[in-house]
Scaffold this active site. Structure first.
Site, PDB file in Angstrom:
ATOM      1  N   ASP A   1       0.839  -1.201   0.000  1.00 26.56           N
ATOM      2  CA  ASP A   1       0.000   0.000   0.000  1.00 26.56           C
ATOM      3  C   ASP A   1       0.877   1.256   0.000  1.00 26.56           C
ATOM      4  OD1 ASP A   1      -2.380  -1.432   0.061  1.00 26.56           O
ATOM      5  OD2 ASP A   1      -2.523  -1.392   2.247  1.00 26.56           O
TER       6      ASP A   1
ATOM      7  N   TYR B   1       6.456  -8.480   8.502  1.00 22.64           N
ATOM      8  CA  TYR B   1       6.186  -7.049   8.615  1.00 22.64           C
ATOM      9  C   TYR B   1       6.432  -6.585  10.040  1.00 22.64           C
ATOM     10  CZ  TYR B   1       3.351  -7.723   4.340  1.00 22.64           C
ATOM     11  OH  TYR B   1       2.904  -8.041   3.078  1.00 22.64           O
TER      12      TYR B   1
ATOM     13  N   ASP C   1      -6.764   1.918   8.220  1.00 26.73           N
ATOM     14  CA  ASP C   1      -5.459   2.566   8.382  1.00 26.73           C
ATOM     15  C   ASP C   1      -5.655   4.074   8.313  1.00 26.73           C
ATOM     16  OD1 ASP C   1      -5.851   3.106   5.679  1.00 26.73           O
ATOM     17  OD2 ASP C   1      -4.105   1.980   4.975  1.00 26.73           O
TER      18      ASP C   1
ATOM     19  N   ARG D   1      -3.801  -4.689   7.698  1.00 25.28           N
ATOM     20  CA  ARG D   1      -4.855  -3.746   8.119  1.00 25.28           C
ATOM     21  C   ARG D   1      -6.029  -4.489   8.743  1.00 25.28           C
ATOM     22  NH1 ARG D   1      -6.944  -0.754   3.322  1.00 25.28           N
ATOM     23  NH2 ARG D   1      -5.859  -2.222   1.966  1.00 25.28           N
TER      24      ARG D   1
END
Length: 234
Positions: free
Chosen positions: A52, A80, A94, A186
């Site tokens: 993203d 991540y 987000d 997310r």
């Protein structure tokens, strides 16, 4: 230095995608650099897994004949690191959209946070965010969201192998997660908030690993441009 033939026969480039860049922009930057450096009219190039715009980190870009390996790279496990904020939600899960609801966090303890994180390890039925590029009936989900149209989103199986809470400073929680292809972090943040009987949204995200490939070995796309085009002047 790599030659035109090297790139055409197949190269894997590790790029550290900057904040606010789309994955498509990063691919286009490298494509422009390589075409300019070698005087090419066209070159095959593509990435092996979208990030993203609000996320940073490792983007694997395949060039030349290595574009045939994209599907293979996409299937690799990913790591991540990031932060989430408790006590509120956003429609996009987000910072792309504004806060739409707030919740109490008075009942949330460090022990509860760690205990809840353990429930996210394993196979999960995950609903992707409505603000995502996935298609339903030939239309992107985010298009439905921006039009305010209701849409049924099918859940899908994803696997989380590690979910480590690295720091708790309420309402902020830092984490590290290792997961399968197709996992939306997310959605993990959103569902984590619900599991705590509160709310949560993702406030930052960085992809640090894809399989054995590490962001520590990746280049900023502007640095890649500088290095490759410097060869023109030498």
């Amino acid at each position: 230095m790599k030659t035109k033939e090297d790139y055409l026969s197949g190269e894997l480039l590790l790029i550290d995608k900057p904040l606010q860049w789309t994955s498509f922009q990063a691919v286009n930057k490298l494509k422009w650099v390589l075409k300019k450096r070698f005087g090419l009219k066209k070159i095959k190039i593509g990435h092996a897994g979208t990030l993203d715009p609000l996320a940073t980190g490792l983007l694997m870009i395949c060039v030349g004949k290595f574009t045939k390996k994209i599907h293979e790279f996409q299937g690799l496990e990913k790591e991540y690191t990031g932060t989430l904020i408790l006590g509120a939600t956003t429609p996009s899960y987000d910072l792309e959209t504004e806060i739409d609801n707030t919740f109490t966090i008075e009942h949330i303890t460090e022990e509860l946070v760690h205990k809840t994180a353990k429930t996210f390890i394993g196979e999960l039925d995950q609903a992707p965010p409505i603000f995502s590029a996935l298609k339903k009936d030939g239309k992107r989900l985010y298009e439905y969201a921006r039009e305010g149209k209701p849409v049924t989103i099918q859940t899908r199986k994803v696997t989380v192998t590690e979910f480590e809470i690295t720091e708790i400073k309420l309402p902020t929680i830092r984490f590290r997660i290792v997961c399968s292809k197709g996992t939306y972090i997310r959605s993990i943040a959103h569902d984590f908030g619900k599991a705590l009987v509160s709310g949560a949204y993702l406030s930052s995200l960085r992809r640090t690993k894809i399989g054995v490939y590490n962001v520590d070995n990746a280049l900023d796309p502007m640095v890649f441009e500088e290095i490759v085009l410097k060869e023109l002047d030498s």
